[in-house]
Design a protein around this motif. Structure first.
Motif, PDB file in Angstrom:
ATOM      1  N   GLN A 146      16.369 163.282  78.117  1.00 22.82           N
ATOM      2  CA  GLN A 146      17.242 163.900  79.131  1.00 22.82           C
ATOM      3  C   GLN A 146      16.498 164.181  80.434  1.00 22.82           C
ATOM      4  N   VAL A 147      15.348 164.843  80.299  1.00 23.02           N
ATOM      5  CA  VAL A 147      14.603 165.233  81.499  1.00 23.02           C
ATOM      6  C   VAL A 147      14.104 163.998  82.260  1.00 23.02           C
ATOM      7  N   THR A 148      13.633 162.997  81.491  1.00 18.98           N
ATOM      8  CA  THR A 148      13.118 161.793  82.144  1.00 18.98           C
ATOM      9  C   THR A 148      14.254 161.033  82.837  1.00 18.98           C
ATOM     10  N   ARG A 149      15.416 160.971  82.183  1.00 14.16           N
ATOM     11  CA  ARG A 149      16.556 160.268  82.791  1.00 14.16           C
ATOM     12  C   ARG A 149      16.939 160.937  84.114  1.00 14.16           C
ATOM     13  N   LYS A 150      16.937 162.275  84.097  1.00 14.07           N
ATOM     14  CA  LYS A 150      17.306 163.021  85.308  1.00 14.07           C
ATOM     15  C   LYS A 150      16.315 162.734  86.433  1.00 14.07           C
ATOM     16  N   LYS A 151      15.013 162.695  86.049  1.00 16.56           N
ATOM     17  CA  LYS A 151      13.974 162.448  87.059  1.00 16.56           C
ATOM     18  C   LYS A 151      14.127 161.043  87.657  1.00 16.56           C
ATOM     19  N   ILE A 152      14.403 160.069  86.773  1.00 17.40           N
ATOM     20  CA  ILE A 152      14.565 158.690  87.244  1.00 17.40           C
ATOM     21  C   ILE A 152      15.729 158.626  88.240  1.00 17.40           C
ATOM     22  N   GLN A 153      16.833 159.345  87.914  1.00 15.32           N
ATOM     23  CA  GLN A 153      18.007 159.329  88.800  1.00 15.32           C
ATOM     24  C   GLN A 153      17.738 160.102  90.100  1.00 15.32           C
ATOM     25  N   ASP A 154      17.246 161.345  89.957  1.00 11.12           N
ATOM     26  CA  ASP A 154      17.040 162.199  91.126  1.00 11.12           C
ATOM     27  C   ASP A 154      16.086 161.576  92.139  1.00 11.12           C
ATOM     28  N   GLU A 155      15.046 160.941  91.622  1.00  8.09           N
ATOM     29  CA  GLU A 155      14.016 160.422  92.540  1.00  8.09           C
ATOM     30  C   GLU A 155      14.166 158.921  92.753  1.00  8.09           C
ATOM     31  N   SER A 156      15.298 158.365  92.323  1.00  8.51           N
ATOM     32  CA  SER A 156      15.606 156.921  92.433  1.00  8.51           C
ATOM     33  C   SER A 156      14.389 156.065  92.072  1.00  8.51           C
ATOM     34  N   ILE A 157      13.886 156.285  90.872  1.00 12.27           N
ATOM     35  CA  ILE A 157      12.736 155.490  90.419  1.00 12.27           C
ATOM     36  C   ILE A 157      13.261 154.158  89.900  1.00 12.27           C
ATOM     37  N   GLU A 158      12.963 153.118  90.682  1.00 16.04           N
ATOM     38  CA  GLU A 158      13.559 151.816  90.439  1.00 16.04           C
ATOM     39  C   GLU A 158      12.853 151.048  89.315  1.00 16.04           C
ATOM     40  N   ASP A 159      13.618 150.525  88.395  1.00 13.25           N
ATOM     41  CA  ASP A 159      13.153 149.647  87.317  1.00 13.25           C
ATOM     42  C   ASP A 159      11.768 150.022  86.781  1.00 13.25           C
ATOM     43  N   PRO A 160      11.633 151.214  86.193  1.00 15.51           N
ATOM     44  CA  PRO A 160      10.298 151.609  85.735  1.00 15.51           C
ATOM     45  C   PRO A 160       9.860 150.818  84.506  1.00 15.51           C
ATOM     46  N   MET A 161       8.545 150.602  84.381  1.00 16.07           N
ATOM     47  CA  MET A 161       7.995 149.995  83.162  1.00 16.07           C
ATOM     48  C   MET A 161       7.358 151.129  82.359  1.00 16.07           C
ATOM     49  N   MET A 162       7.804 151.274  81.110  1.00 14.15           N
ATOM     50  CA  MET A 162       7.234 152.320  80.268  1.00 14.15           C
ATOM     51  C   MET A 162       6.057 151.763  79.476  1.00 14.15           C
ATOM     52  N   ILE A 163       4.965 152.539  79.443  1.00 17.66           N
ATOM     53  CA  ILE A 163       3.765 152.109  78.720  1.00 17.66           C
ATOM     54  C   ILE A 163       3.329 153.232  77.781  1.00 17.66           C
ATOM     55  N   GLY A 164       3.237 152.945  76.500  1.00 22.80           N
ATOM     56  CA  GLY A 164       2.771 153.933  75.531  1.00 22.80           C
ATOM     57  C   GLY A 164       1.297 153.738  75.228  1.00 22.80           C
ATOM     58  N   ILE A 165       0.582 154.841  75.040  1.00 20.60           N
ATOM     59  CA  ILE A 165      -0.843 154.744  74.703  1.00 20.60           C
ATOM     60  C   ILE A 165      -0.984 154.675  73.185  1.00 20.60           C
ATOM     61  N   HIS A 166      -1.657 153.634  72.732  1.00 21.56           N
ATOM     62  CA  HIS A 166      -1.856 153.369  71.314  1.00 21.56           C
ATOM     63  C   HIS A 166      -2.614 154.518  70.628  1.00 21.56           C
ATOM     64  N   THR A 167      -2.240 155.034  69.429  1.00 17.88           N
ATOM     65  CA  THR A 167      -1.080 154.621  68.670  1.00 17.88           C
ATOM     66  C   THR A 167       0.090 155.606  68.792  1.00 17.88           C
ATOM     67  N   GLY A 168      -0.228 156.919  68.814  1.00 12.70           N
ATOM     68  CA  GLY A 168       0.823 157.930  68.841  1.00 12.70           C
ATOM     69  C   GLY A 168       1.733 157.817  70.055  1.00 12.70           C
ATOM     70  N   GLY A 169       1.121 157.591  71.229  1.00 14.66           N
ATOM     71  CA  GLY A 169       1.899 157.488  72.459  1.00 14.66           C
ATOM     72  C   GLY A 169       2.851 156.294  72.408  1.00 14.66           C
ATOM     73  N   ALA A 170       2.406 155.216  71.755  1.00 13.57           N
ATOM     74  CA  ALA A 170       3.242 154.018  71.644  1.00 13.57           C
ATOM     75  C   ALA A 170       4.472 154.305  70.775  1.00 13.57           C
ATOM     76  N   TRP A 171       4.269 155.127  69.718  1.00 13.67           N
ATOM     77  CA  TRP A 171       5.417 155.490  68.859  1.00 13.67           C
ATOM     78  C   TRP A 171       6.437 156.300  69.643  1.00 13.67           C
ATOM     79  N   VAL A 172       5.943 157.292  70.405  1.00 11.98           N
ATOM     80  CA  VAL A 172       6.846 158.142  71.194  1.00 11.98           C
ATOM     81  C   VAL A 172       7.552 157.291  72.248  1.00 11.98           C
ATOM     82  N   ALA A 173       6.767 156.399  72.897  1.00 11.76           N
ATOM     83  CA  ALA A 173       7.328 155.557  73.956  1.00 11.76           C
ATOM     84  C   ALA A 173       8.458 154.679  73.415  1.00 11.76           C
ATOM     85  N   GLU A 174       8.293 154.212  72.184  1.00 10.14           N
ATOM     86  CA  GLU A 174       9.319 153.374  71.576  1.00 10.14           C
ATOM     87  C   GLU A 174      10.659 154.118  71.520  1.00 10.14           C
TER      88      GLU A 174
END
Lengths: 166, 324
Positions: A13-41
């Motif tokens: 929710q919070v990330t979606r709002k930030k993307i909309q509010d700040e018009s962050i265009e076509d972001p690429m999400m990158i997770g840090i291996h391994t735990g961060g990658a699970w959350v990023a998924e």
């Protein structure tokens, strides 16, 4: 501590709002291996991002190589698109000393010059050693130095606090 | 075997020197291959460097000429952010009468962290490893007819990238086995990694005695030897190491042991053709095969950078973390 599903849906929710509010265009999400990658998924799915998910394995960028040697690396980094001039959402499970994020930023910059990097972490715990802070954090926890937050996964994801091995 | 490992490994079984494959456990070879695969992605980065060996000084100590091996070692060291010194001994102090050990001590005084050694005498890298300061790692980049372990590991990486696993593979090594340090290291690597069968194909004059004791099958007839193989490793006819009449003529050698398109058809249809280089076109391999679809000769060169990055960083890491 909240459970992982609650934290993930709040982060979405919070990330979606930030993307909309700040018009962050076509972001690429990158997770840090391994735990961060699970959350990023989970976040990538929840946000329905267009660009495929990337993963970073920062073993080659760690600052403790000369002290503790190389960590065996089985899953290499994979970035699905060029980072040049792109908005990046970097995801990790636990923000602690800040050293992992420093290493991840160094690695990202070796792939190119991103326009902007936003840091999203499931949990932040006390004990930072570098001036690095997350843009979005699920929950902040005050912990003693001999305690650790562990994320178990990938299915299901489970957070726990354990006493660090001495 | 025990002696070789006692010098190559730290007390907690981490790599500290890389001198020969003989006696190294399979787990170490697999770790090298895993790390090398990760290092392959560094070549895709805009900045083709990782900071692992920042501040380390790596000395390429080449007592014998080499272009490919020296340049890929140099590139590998630079991609790890190390500083590299290239010492061409033929034009340096040793030719003015300085002894090898004096040269080494001078390099140690320059705070070198690693020596990459190429020498015409078998065992030279062992000698150097036995005499360097404990914080220095030695990597064998080819010594005499004895070993060329980094070449073997880059070939294993190439094979694993093509087939995924080793267990079902039949591998043929063809040519001048007698003078080939590559062949010896390949045989040790292939048997340690557990391929189904290793064959050596060569005329009797180019085979060392008792080669069967290394666990290989010997074929003097190339047509028979190539049947059902998945990997063909061609070796260069090493004219510079020959001090007698080992083959009647290059033409006759090519007729019997040169890899032609016709002979290649005897192997499995998915077979890959490898060669450590430099290739002698028309002597051990037909041009159309060297440039053909099944040839992975240039892939070997790219894989060589990643394999050497893995070995160098593991040795430095072993010394950093382990008890020497």
């Amino acid at each position: 501590m909240k459970d992982v599903d609650t934290l993930v849906s709040e982060l979405v929710q919070v990330t979606r709002k930030k993307i909309q509010d700040e018009s962050i265009e076509d972001p690429m999400m990158i997770g840090i291996h391994t735990g961060g990658a699970w959350v990023a998924e989970r976040l990538h799915e929840g946000l329905a991002l267009k660009t495929p998910l990337g993963a970073l394995n920062i073993s080659f960028y760690r600052d403790d190589f000369t002290r503790i040697g190389m960590h065996p690396q089985v899953t290499p980094s994979h970035l699905p698109a060029s980072v040049e001039d792109r908005n990046i959402i970097l995801v990790d499970d636990v923000l602690y000393t800040g050293r992992t994020i420093r290493a991840a930023l160094n690695e990202i910059f070796d792939y190119g010059r991103p326009r902007r990097v936003i840091l999203v972490c499931l949990v932040e715990r006390s004990g930072r050693e570098l001036p690095i802070q997350a843009d979005i954090v699920g929950e902040y926890i005050e912990l003693a130095t001999n305690q650790q937050v562990k994320l178990a996964g990938p299915q299901p994801l489970n957070l726990s606090i354990v006493d660090a091995a001495t | 075997m025990g002696y070789k490992n006692s010098i190559q490994l730290t007390k907690d079984k981490k790599l500290r020197h890389f001198l020969t494959i003989e006696g190294l456990p399979r787990a170490i070879l697999v770790e090298i291959l895993d790390n090398a695969e990760s290092f392959l992605t560094v070549g895709e980065q805009q900045v083709k460097k990782v900071p692992l060996l920042r501040g380390k000084v790596i000395v390429n100590l080449f007592f014998e000429n080499s272009t490919r091996t020296r340049t890929t070692f140099e590139l590998a060291a630079k991609r790890l952010s190390a500083d590299v010194l290239n010492l061409n001994i033929a034009t340096s102090a040793t030719s003015k009468g300085e002894s090898l050990l004096d040269t080494l001590q001078n390099l140690e005084a320059m705070h070198a962290d690693m020596f990459v050694v190429r020498h015409a005498l078998s065992g030279a890298s062992f000698f150097i490893a036995n005499h360097v300061a404990p914080h220095i790692s030695v990597i064998n980049a080819g010594d005499g007819c004895y070993a060329h372990p980094t070449q073997a590991m880059l070939d294993m990486l190439t094979i694993r990238k093509h087939f995924g696993a080793f267990a079902d593979l039949n591998v043929a090594i063809v040519g001048d086995i007698l003078h080939s340090r590559v062949a010896r290291s390949e045989i040790h690597a292939l048997t340690t990694l557990g391929v189904n069968e290793v064959r050596v194909i060569a005329p009797k004059t180019l085979l060392p005695s008792a080669i069967e004791s290394m666990g290989v099958h010997v074929y003097n007839d190339m047509n028979k030897g190539l049947e059902g193989v998945d990997v063909i490793i061609m070796l260069r006819l090493q004219k510079e190491r020959m001090d007698g009449a080992f083959v009647p003529s290059e033409e006759e050698y090519f007729n019997c042991y040169g890899l032609t398109e016709e002979k290649l058809r005897l192997a499995n249809s998915h077979a890959i053709v490898m060669h450590p280089g430099p290739i002698n076109r028309g002597v051990e391999i037909e041009s159309s095969v060297a440039d053909g679809k099944q040839s992975v000769i240039l892939e070997q060169v790219s894989n060589g950078i990643a394999a050497r990055m893995a070995i160098m960083s593991m040795c430095m890491s072993g010394i950093a973390a382990g008890e020497v």
